[in-house]
Scaffold this motif. Structure first.
Motif, mmCIF file in Angstrom:
data_model
loop_
_atom_site.group_PDB
_atom_site.id
_atom_site.type_symbol
_atom_site.label_atom_id
_atom_site.label_comp_id
_atom_site.label_asym_id
_atom_site.label_seq_id
_atom_site.Cartn_x
_atom_site.Cartn_y
_atom_site.Cartn_z
ATOM 1 N N UNK A 47 0.848 -1.194 0.000
ATOM 2 C CA UNK A 47 0.000 0.000 0.000
ATOM 3 C C UNK A 47 0.884 1.245 0.000
ATOM 4 N N UNK A 48 0.580 2.254 -0.823
ATOM 5 C CA UNK A 48 1.448 3.442 -0.901
ATOM 6 C C UNK A 48 1.501 4.198 0.431
ATOM 7 N N UNK A 49 2.692 4.607 0.835
ATOM 8 C CA UNK A 49 2.826 5.377 2.078
ATOM 9 C C UNK A 49 4.148 6.125 2.081
ATOM 10 N N UNK A 50 4.212 7.090 2.982
ATOM 11 C CA UNK A 50 5.448 7.821 3.258
ATOM 12 C C UNK A 50 5.463 8.118 4.744
ATOM 13 N N UNK A 51 6.630 8.464 5.259
ATOM 14 C CA UNK A 51 6.743 8.700 6.698
ATOM 15 C C UNK A 51 7.378 10.047 6.992
ATOM 16 N N UNK A 52 6.910 10.645 8.066
ATOM 17 C CA UNK A 52 7.579 11.792 8.668
ATOM 18 C C UNK A 52 8.448 11.228 9.773
ATOM 19 N N UNK A 53 9.699 10.982 9.440
ATOM 20 C CA UNK A 53 10.604 10.329 10.372
ATOM 21 C C UNK A 53 11.151 9.046 9.781
ATOM 22 N N UNK A 54 12.333 8.662 10.238
ATOM 23 C CA UNK A 54 12.969 7.437 9.769
ATOM 24 C C UNK A 54 12.704 6.279 10.720
ATOM 25 N N UNK A 55 13.044 5.077 10.256
ATOM 26 C CA UNK A 55 12.904 3.866 11.051
ATOM 27 C C UNK A 55 13.848 2.830 10.476
ATOM 28 N N UNK A 56 14.165 1.819 11.266
ATOM 29 C CA UNK A 56 14.958 0.713 10.739
ATOM 30 C C UNK A 56 14.080 -0.300 10.010
ATOM 31 N N UNK A 69 5.459 11.466 -5.778
ATOM 32 C CA UNK A 69 6.487 10.999 -6.709
ATOM 33 C C UNK A 69 6.631 9.481 -6.693
ATOM 34 N N UNK A 70 6.163 8.833 -5.628
ATOM 35 C CA UNK A 70 6.271 7.374 -5.522
ATOM 36 C C UNK A 70 5.061 6.653 -6.090
ATOM 37 N N UNK A 71 4.009 7.397 -6.463
ATOM 38 C CA UNK A 71 2.766 6.813 -6.958
ATOM 39 C C UNK A 71 2.699 7.001 -8.469
ATOM 40 N N UNK A 72 2.587 5.936 -9.239
ATOM 41 C CA UNK A 72 2.646 6.055 -10.706
ATOM 42 C C UNK A 72 1.692 7.086 -11.298
ATOM 43 N N UNK A 73 0.478 7.199 -10.752
ATOM 44 C CA UNK A 73 -0.512 8.111 -11.329
ATOM 45 C C UNK A 73 -0.110 9.570 -11.172
ATOM 46 N N UNK A 74 0.808 9.875 -10.250
ATOM 47 C CA UNK A 74 1.190 11.262 -9.981
ATOM 48 C C UNK A 74 2.672 11.525 -10.212
ATOM 49 N N UNK A 127 7.712 6.665 -11.232
ATOM 50 C CA UNK A 127 7.738 6.595 -9.766
ATOM 51 C C UNK A 127 9.151 6.431 -9.222
ATOM 52 N N UNK A 128 9.431 7.079 -8.117
ATOM 53 C CA UNK A 128 10.753 7.024 -7.498
ATOM 54 C C UNK A 128 10.616 7.223 -5.992
ATOM 55 N N UNK A 129 11.565 6.670 -5.265
ATOM 56 C CA UNK A 129 11.590 6.779 -3.810
ATOM 57 C C UNK A 129 12.579 7.871 -3.426
ATOM 58 N N UNK A 130 12.090 8.879 -2.698
ATOM 59 C CA UNK A 130 12.924 10.005 -2.252
ATOM 60 C C UNK A 130 12.977 9.980 -0.725
ATOM 61 N N UNK A 131 14.162 10.082 -0.184
ATOM 62 C CA UNK A 131 14.349 10.127 1.278
ATOM 63 C C UNK A 131 15.257 11.303 1.599
ATOM 64 N N UNK A 132 14.816 12.165 2.495
ATOM 65 C CA UNK A 132 15.579 13.368 2.822
ATOM 66 C C UNK A 132 15.642 13.585 4.327
ATOM 67 N N UNK A 133 16.715 14.236 4.749
ATOM 68 C CA UNK A 133 16.882 14.663 6.143
ATOM 69 C C UNK A 133 17.140 16.153 6.133
ATOM 70 N N UNK A 134 16.301 16.905 6.822
ATOM 71 C CA UNK A 134 16.380 18.363 6.806
ATOM 72 C C UNK A 134 17.049 18.890 8.078
ATOM 73 N N UNK A 135 17.807 19.989 7.967
ATOM 74 C CA UNK A 135 18.458 20.576 9.139
ATOM 75 C C UNK A 135 17.463 21.335 10.016
#
Length: 341
Positions: A146-155, A313-318, A324-332
């Motif tokens: 199921x499509x999802x994204x997170x606010x925050x990282x995890x192992x 960006x991770x969902x083909x329709x959009x 589709x691509x997976x983007x992971x970022x860490x902001x200061x």
């Protein structure tokens, strides 16, 4: 009172499938039956179930944000999440999507609510916050696809999903550097419990910075508590009762800092005078406390906008022409120096 498709079927003495096909204009329903169904729908005040319609059509045009408040005193809202959600909704609206917030009970980690959202297709994707070091919600969504994204990282999840996080490790180190430069050597750290990942990242930066300055990490100066005012109020005296009490405290949460400062005041210790206090993360609570609390500020509204972009960006329709691509970022986080340290 609005009627359901079941009520229509019983009233007309025909199958639910026939009613559904008539309401959706299917060609395999004869004109007389379709007319009877539409007339009955008007007479009985039929209201279509949006989840059912969306399931048939393949999209709800909604994104679900899973939000669970923490138990305790913080009942006035979430000063961190409100500006974040404003940015999130604004960016989703540009793609014709609505944001729905699925609120859990205080302390409820929402696994069952998440399953219901996914299994009934009440949203096209979900967003998770308060990620844990090992997060069963991420494991579940990864397994179901199921499509999802997170606010925050995890192992959890093997980095196979979009995530946007704050650089808590660097903020923890920067806070130590600032306090050491002001002559502090006994620096306490107060973080949330519940296995929240940002607390681990903060402590990692805190420990690395202490060692870099040749300061031994003192376990008695590290405390964990509930992520609310009561949690900070409860654990702050623990670090103050150590044989060599701290001269500075870094709180990993604004609400915990407020509770901690109240505990200090009751012990006759004045924050900003007798005790240096730093907070990660900054909210309006820090600005209007007396003394105003030095804190590390995130760009919350832009973060909401960016996480929406990363999810889409991770969902083909959009995803657009790039696919589709997976983007992971860490902001200061930006240091905001005030009166408390």
């Amino acid at each position: 009172m609005a009627s359901s498709i079941h009520d229509l079927a019983r009233h007309l003495n025909i199958s639910i499938g026939t009613v559904s096909r008539a309401l959706n204009g299917r060609a395999d329903v004869n004109a007389d039956t379709r007319k009877r169904v539409l007339e009955a729908a008007r007479t009985l005040n039929y209201s279509p179930n949006q989840s059912g319609r969306s399931l048939r059509q393949g999209a709800t045009h909604s994104i679900a944000f899973m939000l669970q408040p923490h138990p305790g005193d913080q009942q006035y809202g979430e000063p961190f999440f409100i500006p974040f959600l404003i940015g999130l909704q604004a960016k989703l609206a540009e793609s014709g999507l609505d944001l729905i917030v699925v609120m859990g009970a205080p302390g409820d980690y929402q696994q069952e609510r998440l399953r219901r959202v996914v299994e009934t297709r009440r949203a096209d994707a979900v967003l998770l916050a308060w990620t844990r070091r090992e997060d069963e919600r991420i494991d579940y969504l990864t397994q179901t696809g199921f499509p999802f994204a997170t606010l925050g990282r995890s192992r959890s999840g093997a980095k196979s999903y979009p995530s946007l996080d704050l650089d808590f490790e660097k903020a923890g180190a920067d806070a130590v550097d600032r306090l050491v430069a002001r002559g502090h050597r006994r620096i306490a750290a107060v973080r949330p419990s519940l296995d929240l990942n940002f607390g681990y990242l903060f402590l990692a930066g805190y420990r690395k910075a202490l060692r870099r300055h040749g300061i031994e990490v003192a376990p008695e100066l590290i405390a964990s508590g509930f992520i609310n005012e009561a949690g900070g109020y409860e654990v702050t005296p623990q670090v103050m009762r150590s044989k060599a009490p701290p001269t500075a405290i870094i709180f990993n949460n604004d609400a915990m800092a407020l509770g901690g400062c109240k505990a200090l005041a009751e012990m006759g210790i004045r924050p900003g005078h007798d005790m240096a206090v730093t907070v990660i993360v900054d909210t309006p609570l820090c600005r209007y406390f007396s003394p105003a609390l030095t804190a590390f500020r995130p760009a919350l509204e832009p973060m909401g906008q960016r996480l929406a972009e990363m999810l889409l960006a991770s969902i083909p329709a959009f995803a657009g022409p790039e696919g589709p691509r997976i983007i992971r970022e860490v902001w200061p986080l930006e240091l905001v120096a005030r009166d408390s340290d």
